[in-house]
Design an enzyme around this catalytic site. Structure first.
Site, PDB file in Angstrom:
ATOM      1  N   HIS A 124       0.807  -1.228   0.000  1.00 15.23           N
ATOM      2  CA  HIS A 124       0.000   0.000   0.000  1.00 15.23           C
ATOM      3  C   HIS A 124       0.835   1.270   0.000  1.00 15.23           C
ATOM      4  CE1 HIS A 124       0.268  -0.436   4.567  1.00 15.23           C
ATOM      5  NE2 HIS A 124       0.535   0.850   4.432  1.00 15.23           N
ATOM      6  N   ARG A 129      -1.946  11.301   4.043  1.00 13.72           N
ATOM      7  CA  ARG A 129      -2.781  11.895   5.084  1.00 13.72           C
ATOM      8  C   ARG A 129      -3.897  12.716   4.440  1.00 13.72           C
ATOM      9  NH1 ARG A 129       2.620  12.221   6.529  1.00 13.72           N
ATOM     10  NH2 ARG A 129       3.148  11.299   8.556  1.00 13.72           N
ATOM     11  N   ASN A 135      -6.114  12.268  11.056  1.00 15.45           N
ATOM     12  CA  ASN A 135      -5.935  12.720  12.431  1.00 15.45           C
ATOM     13  C   ASN A 135      -7.192  13.481  12.845  1.00 15.45           C
ATOM     14  OD1 ASN A 135      -3.055  11.943  13.057  1.00 15.45           O
ATOM     15  ND2 ASN A 135      -2.749  13.103  11.180  1.00 15.45           N
ATOM     16  N   ARG A 195       8.769  19.456  -2.256  1.00 15.15           N
ATOM     17  CA  ARG A 195       8.763  18.521  -3.369  1.00 15.15           C
ATOM     18  C   ARG A 195       9.388  17.191  -2.967  1.00 15.15           C
ATOM     19  NH1 ARG A 195       9.099  19.594  -8.919  1.00 15.15           N
ATOM     20  NH2 ARG A 195      11.252  18.880  -8.981  1.00 15.15           N
ATOM     21  N   HIS A 226       2.832  11.555  -7.153  1.00 10.45           N
ATOM     22  CA  HIS A 226       1.435  11.204  -7.413  1.00 10.45           C
ATOM     23  C   HIS A 226       1.200   9.710  -7.217  1.00 10.45           C
ATOM     24  CE1 HIS A 226       3.488  10.702 -11.413  1.00 10.45           C
ATOM     25  NE2 HIS A 226       2.848   9.540 -11.374  1.00 10.45           N
ATOM     26  N   HIS A 249       0.561   2.655  -9.935  1.00  9.77           N
ATOM     27  CA  HIS A 249       1.863   2.959  -9.332  1.00  9.77           C
ATOM     28  C   HIS A 249       1.819   4.182  -8.422  1.00  9.77           C
ATOM     29  CE1 HIS A 249       2.417   5.538 -13.093  1.00  9.77           C
ATOM     30  NE2 HIS A 249       2.829   6.379 -12.161  1.00  9.77           N
ATOM     31  N   GLU A 266       7.353   4.087  -9.054  1.00  3.99           N
ATOM     32  CA  GLU A 266       8.014   4.898 -10.077  1.00  3.99           C
ATOM     33  C   GLU A 266       8.968   5.872  -9.407  1.00  3.99           C
ATOM     34  OE1 GLU A 266       7.038   8.429 -13.343  1.00  3.99           O
ATOM     35  OE2 GLU A 266       5.379   7.315 -12.453  1.00  3.99           O
ATOM     36  N   HIS A 289       4.126   7.052   3.369  1.00  6.25           N
ATOM     37  CA  HIS A 289       5.042   5.961   3.065  1.00  6.25           C
ATOM     38  C   HIS A 289       4.448   4.997   2.044  1.00  6.25           C
ATOM     39  CE1 HIS A 289       2.532   4.398   6.496  1.00  6.25           C
ATOM     40  NE2 HIS A 289       2.447   3.352   5.669  1.00  6.25           N
ATOM     41  N   GLU A 323       7.337   1.078   5.080  1.00  7.04           N
ATOM     42  CA  GLU A 323       6.805   0.203   6.130  1.00  7.04           C
ATOM     43  C   GLU A 323       6.985  -1.252   5.711  1.00  7.04           C
ATOM     44  OE1 GLU A 323       2.734  -0.439   8.819  1.00  7.04           O
ATOM     45  OE2 GLU A 323       2.620   0.652   6.908  1.00  7.04           O
TER      46      GLU A 323
END
Length: 302
Positions: free
Chosen positions: A14, A18, A79, A99, A103, A169, A223, A251, A297
């Protein structure tokens, strides 16, 4: 006998971002794009929730597969209370000085039909098919202004069907491609495609775990975008989405067959950890740091 691990079984499970208003984001990804909420964890004590979305229709690539064993999942971290704050809360990773993350990308079975459908749903676009030189890709915007690239699958249908969409991706920018490629190859990923763009002075590298699917038809691809010359710059070039007061992207996550053995192997290969299995309360997840300080992760497949 010591536990072993086989990288051929790993999955790019995955990507976490946020979100300010969970209800709005869930509605966007489920009602507009046709994703399904396949799991949700609510942590009342710590005042946040994790919502896991995926394309899960009858024709979806990973339909019905257990969450930890599939690819193409989008994790939304909320949150509590951010939905009440004024203005944007998170950065999308595409503007200085934050930056880094670029995407997520969905591949669709008819891009013209898909874009027309999204426009009918009042989805905002960063780039429509008719904009610029590249007429084969578009970029939609989600409620937090994250970019969603839209590309075509190999076989075109007469009309777009969201149940055939795939979470193809996730793109992040990297300072030094050779260093980054070496890192992800140590996680068992393979370079499956590369695209040089001399006019724009950048190169795209596509990595994934073994699969018999072609690039545009599959899920679970990373990517890496390299803007030529960044490898010669001093210090950090990109923001990882987690450091400082301004956040957004969190992440990517890989799932492994045996987390103890996998983490021991990563440590033996000299990879850096943000969190080892023995750190903190949660003993069943770890976080690695890639060369640009992006978090990776690690979870175990159930």
């Amino acid at each position: 006998m010591a536990a072993t691990t086989n990288a051929n079984t790993y999955k790019l499970n995955h990507t976490m971002i946020r979100v300010k208003d969970l209800e709005k984001s869930l509605k966007f990804y489920t009602e507009v794009f046709g994703m399904k909420l396949i799991d949700q964890w609510v942590f009342e004590e710590n005042q946040f929730s994790l919502s896991f979305l995926a394309f899960d229709g009858a024709s979806a690539l990973h339909h019905g597969v257990e969450r930890s064993k599939r690819e193409g999942i989008l994790e939304l971290t909320h949150n509590f209370g951010t939905e009440k704050e004024e203005g944007p809360i998170y950065v999308n990773g595409n503007n200085d000085p934050h930056r880094g993350f670029g995407h997520i990308c969905f591949s669709v079975d008819n891009i013209e039909s898909a874009c027309a459908y999204l426009e009918s749903k009042d989805v905002a676009f960063k780039k429509k098919l008719s904009d610029g030189k590249m007429k084969s890709i578009a970029f939609a915007l989600d409620p937090d202004n994250y970019w969603i690239e839209l590309i075509s699958q190999d076989e075109k249908q007469a009309k777009a069907h969201t149940e055939s969409f795939r979470f193809n991706h996730t793109m992040v920018r990297v300072k030094d491609p050779q260093t980054s490629l070496a890192f992800y190859e140590k996680l068992g990923m393979k370079l499956i495609d590369k695209s040089d763009h001399p006019n724009g002075e950048f190169t795209l590298y596509f990595l994934a775990y073994p699969s018999n699917q072609t690039r545009h038809n599959r899920e679970g691809i990373l990517e890496l975008t390299h803007n030529w010359g960044t490898e010669k710059q001093e210090g950090a070039v990109y923001h990882n989405g987690n450091d400082g007061d301004t956040k957004g992207y969190g992440h990517i996550c890989i799932s492994v067959d045996n987390i103890q053995a996998a983490c021991a192997e990563f440590e033996n290969k000299g990879l850096s950890f943000k969190k080892k299995l023995t750190d903190g309360r949660m003993k069943d997840i770890a976080f690695l740091l890639d060369p640009d300080n992006y978090w990776v992760e690690v979870i175990e497949q159930k």
